[in-house]
Design a protein around this motif. Structure first.
Motif, PDB file in Angstrom:
ATOM      1  N   PRO A  27       4.434   9.930   7.977  1.00 42.55           N
ATOM      2  CA  PRO A  27       4.585   8.294   9.188  1.00 42.55           C
ATOM      3  C   PRO A  27       3.237   7.917   8.238  1.00 42.55           C
ATOM      4  N   VAL A  28       2.751   8.849   8.401  1.00 39.82           N
ATOM      5  CA  VAL A  28       1.452   8.108   7.786  1.00 39.82           C
ATOM      6  C   VAL A  28       1.088   7.994   6.477  1.00 39.82           C
ATOM      7  N   LYS A  29       1.703   8.549   5.434  1.00 40.11           N
ATOM      8  CA  LYS A  29       1.892   7.408   4.489  1.00 40.11           C
ATOM      9  C   LYS A  29       3.148   6.567   4.204  1.00 40.11           C
ATOM     10  N   ALA A  30       3.844   6.573   5.398  1.00 41.22           N
ATOM     11  CA  ALA A  30       4.586   5.661   5.785  1.00 41.22           C
ATOM     12  C   ALA A  30       4.184   3.605   5.835  1.00 41.22           C
ATOM     13  N   LEU A  31       2.873   4.391   6.959  1.00 49.06           N
ATOM     14  CA  LEU A  31       1.890   3.262   7.283  1.00 49.06           C
ATOM     15  C   LEU A  31       1.442   3.118   5.930  1.00 49.06           C
ATOM     16  N   ILE A  32       1.201   3.736   5.221  1.00 42.64           N
ATOM     17  CA  ILE A  32      -0.109   3.151   3.758  1.00 42.64           C
ATOM     18  C   ILE A  32       0.633   2.378   3.671  1.00 42.64           C
ATOM     19  N   VAL A  33       1.453   2.745   3.062  1.00 40.75           N
ATOM     20  CA  VAL A  33       2.364   1.822   2.017  1.00 40.75           C
ATOM     21  C   VAL A  33       3.166   0.693   2.424  1.00 40.75           C
ATOM     22  N   ARG A  34       3.256   0.553   4.062  1.00 46.69           N
ATOM     23  CA  ARG A  34       3.688  -0.398   4.070  1.00 46.69           C
ATOM     24  C   ARG A  34       2.456  -1.550   5.003  1.00 46.69           C
ATOM     25  N   MET A  35       1.104  -1.086   4.704  1.00 47.95           N
ATOM     26  CA  MET A  35       0.286  -1.997   5.035  1.00 47.95           C
ATOM     27  C   MET A  35       0.150  -2.478   3.937  1.00 47.95           C
ATOM     28  N   ALA A  36       0.106  -2.144   2.549  1.00 51.01           N
ATOM     29  CA  ALA A  36      -0.235  -2.161   1.046  1.00 51.01           C
ATOM     30  C   ALA A  36       1.338  -3.424   0.899  1.00 51.01           C
ATOM     31  N   GLN A  37       1.972  -3.328   0.795  1.00 55.20           N
ATOM     32  CA  GLN A  37       3.555  -4.278   1.064  1.00 55.20           C
ATOM     33  C   GLN A  37       3.360  -5.254   1.676  1.00 55.20           C
ATOM     34  N   GLN A  38       2.651  -5.085   2.990  1.00 55.89           N
ATOM     35  CA  GLN A  38       2.285  -6.666   3.543  1.00 55.89           C
ATOM     36  C   GLN A  38       1.096  -7.408   3.581  1.00 55.89           C
ATOM     37  N   ASN A  39       0.120  -6.834   2.896  1.00 59.05           N
ATOM     38  CA  ASN A  39      -1.251  -7.254   2.463  1.00 59.05           C
ATOM     39  C   ASN A  39      -1.206  -7.610   1.354  1.00 59.05           C
ATOM     40  N   PRO A  40      -0.845  -7.768   0.419  1.00 59.62           N
ATOM     41  CA  PRO A  40      -1.501  -8.051  -1.701  1.00 59.62           C
ATOM     42  C   PRO A  40      -2.292  -7.758  -1.793  1.00 59.62           C
ATOM     43  N   GLY A  73      -7.012   4.926  14.803  1.00 60.29           N
ATOM     44  CA  GLY A  73      -7.073   6.513  15.167  1.00 60.29           C
ATOM     45  C   GLY A  73      -6.627   7.321  14.124  1.00 60.29           C
ATOM     46  N   TYR A  74      -6.343   7.113  12.829  1.00 62.15           N
ATOM     47  CA  TYR A  74      -5.992   7.879  11.903  1.00 62.15           C
ATOM     48  C   TYR A  74      -7.026   8.315  11.081  1.00 62.15           C
ATOM     49  N   PRO A  75      -7.794   9.210  11.132  1.00 61.41           N
ATOM     50  CA  PRO A  75      -9.339   9.577  10.014  1.00 61.41           C
ATOM     51  C   PRO A  75      -8.194  10.271   8.575  1.00 61.41           C
ATOM     52  N   ILE A  76      -8.699   9.089   6.928  1.00 63.62           N
ATOM     53  CA  ILE A  76      -7.957   9.648   6.150  1.00 63.62           C
ATOM     54  C   ILE A  76      -8.988   9.123   5.388  1.00 63.62           C
ATOM     55  N   ALA A  77      -9.266  10.148   4.229  1.00 60.86           N
ATOM     56  CA  ALA A  77     -10.328   9.976   3.086  1.00 60.86           C
ATOM     57  C   ALA A  77      -9.211   8.655   1.943  1.00 60.86           C
ATOM     58  N   ALA A  78     -10.599   7.666   1.598  1.00 63.90           N
ATOM     59  CA  ALA A  78      -9.930   6.668   0.787  1.00 63.90           C
ATOM     60  C   ALA A  78      -9.700   6.974  -0.364  1.00 63.90           C
TER      61      ALA A  78
END
Length: 206
Positions: free
Chosen positions: A98-111, A126-131
């Motif tokens: 789910p976190v991977k899907a959220l990252i992809v959706r953020m990138a697609q909606q905010n180019p 609330g999702y701590p993740i490395a850049a």
């Protein structure tokens, strides 16, 4: 311990004679073994305790181990204390789907968002993740990085302002008895000069 007390109350001549006998026996055993003896845990503890009673200038004459060997024993002891191999799975834990899907959706909606901006937005949710992990997920999904805006990069900024930046951190040091010491240090980025602020066994906010 009883043997040590017995040695202390004996005469100097008796102890000197026993010392010469033990030296000769030690030389004979070394010739027969043809190498260095294997020290057990109790032997290492006993030699380490006795090492403080002998002056360094006489170590090569009377002591069977070197200071470097005692320091190596201590490093191995600390390493065994902090080894959790049996509790840890190999490799870094994977990111949940789910976190991977959220990252992809953020990138697609905010180019215009880069991987660091997405990392910051995830941290707010609330999702701590490395850049670097965000970048790998976007790269695997075939999403190109966002175009860089005008202005200096973080590396360029640090290079230009290094003379005015001071970083601080805690170091953890293990003593001979495996007592943890916390050391507060400050580092000048421009000169790489290190400042020792203090050492304590119980760090507090003050």
């Amino acid at each position: 311990m009883f043997g040590l007390l017995t040695v202390l109350i004996r005469s100097d001549l008796s102890k000197d004679v026993e010392l010469l006998v033990l030296r000769q026996e030690n030389q004979v055993l070394r010739r027969q073994l043809g190498g260095q003896p294997q020290w057990g845990h109790v032997d290492r503890l006993w030699l380490t305790a006795l090492s403080r009673l002998i002056r360094r200038c006489r170590w090569a004459e009377v002591f069977p181990v070197t200071p470097a060997a005692i320091l190596r024993w201590h490093r191995h002891l600390v390493a065994r204390k902090w080894t959790f191999t049996d509790r840890r799975r190999p490799g870094r834990p994977g990111t949940r789907r789910p976190v991977k899907a959220l990252i992809v959706r953020m990138a697609q909606q905010n180019p215009t968002w880069g991987h660091r901006r997405i990392q910051g937005e995830l941290a707010r949710l609330g999702y701590p993740i490395a850049a670097s992990t965000v970048w790998e997920i976007l790269h695997a999904a075939g999403i190109d990085p966002a175009p860089r805006r005008a202005g200096p990069t973080w590396r360029q900024f640090l290079t230009a302002q290094a003379h005015a930046i001071i970083a601080c951190d805690f170091l953890v040091v293990e003593t001979v008895l495996l007592k943890r010491l916390y050391v507060l240090i400050f580092i000048e980025h421009g000169t790489r000069k290190l400042h020792l602020a203090g050492t304590t066994t119980h760090p507090t906010g003050a």
